[in-house]
Design an enzyme around this catalytic site. Structure first.
Site, short mmCIF file in Angstrom:
data_model
loop_
_atom_site.label_atom_id
_atom_site.label_comp_id
_atom_site.label_asym_id
_atom_site.label_seq_id
_atom_site.Cartn_x
_atom_site.Cartn_y
_atom_site.Cartn_z
N HIS A 66 0.84 -1.19 0.00
CA HIS A 66 0.00 0.00 0.00
C HIS A 66 0.88 1.24 0.00
O HIS A 66 2.07 1.17 0.26
CB HIS A 66 -1.01 0.01 1.15
CG HIS A 66 -0.42 -0.04 2.51
ND1 HIS A 66 -0.69 -1.05 3.40
CD2 HIS A 66 0.43 0.79 3.17
CE1 HIS A 66 -0.05 -0.83 4.54
NE2 HIS A 66 0.64 0.28 4.41
N GLU A 84 4.91 0.50 0.40
CA GLU A 84 5.62 -0.32 1.38
C GLU A 84 5.17 -1.77 1.27
O GLU A 84 4.02 -2.07 0.95
CB GLU A 84 5.41 0.20 2.80
CG GLU A 84 3.99 0.16 3.30
CD GLU A 84 3.87 0.57 4.75
OE1 GLU A 84 4.14 -0.27 5.63
OE2 GLU A 84 3.50 1.74 5.00
N HIS A 118 9.50 -0.47 12.10
CA HIS A 118 8.80 0.03 13.29
C HIS A 118 9.68 -0.12 14.53
O HIS A 118 9.45 0.55 15.53
CB HIS A 118 7.50 -0.74 13.51
CG HIS A 118 6.41 -0.40 12.54
ND1 HIS A 118 5.88 0.86 12.41
CD2 HIS A 118 5.74 -1.18 11.65
CE1 HIS A 118 4.92 0.85 11.50
NE2 HIS A 118 4.82 -0.38 11.01
#
Length: 132
Positions: A66, A84, A118
């Site tokens: 997306h 990504e 992350h």
């Protein structure tokens, strides 16, 4: 006589034990948190993501690949619209389920923009992986 045979065997074994073994050495071109990725693993992940993107398809609950909006303001070496795609530390290609923390970012021309994770970021943000 037994002593001489033991010395001979030991002399033959020492170099064999000291010789490098066929260890599974991974190239570490990029590091995301504690995960190490080779350039070929990154290329494979990018290719898988781009194939789905170019076919207008996606997988997983978050519908990867997306668009990545670059809220963090990374200075990517390529321009365009960014997408990504999860890169998995297991070496498998993402096909749904948990995407893990690490992402390959590519543009709509299938050019690698970078790797982000992350891991170490606040909230749901990203930080850059090392190596790009």
């Amino acid at each position: 006589m037994l002593y001489n045979k033991l010395i001979t065997i030991a002399a033959l074994l020492v170099p064999a034990l000291a010789a490098p073994q066929g260890l599974d050495v991974r190239d570490c071109d990029y590091t995301c948190g504690s995960h190490c990725y080779s350039a070929s693993a990154v290329s494979d992940a990018q290719s898988a993501g781009y194939q789905l993107y170019s076919a207008g398809q996606s997988v997983g609950r978050s519908r990867y690949p997306h668009q990545y909006r670059n809220y963090e303001g990374f200075n990517f070496p390529v321009s365009g619209n960014y997408y990504e795609w999860p890169i998995l530390s297991s070496g498998s290609t993402y096909n749904g389920g948990s995407p893990g923390a690490d992402r390959v970012v590519f543009n709509d021309n299938d050019e690698l923009a970078g790797l982000i994770t992350h891991t170490g970021a606040s909230g749901n943000g990203f930080v850059a992986c090392s190596g790009w």
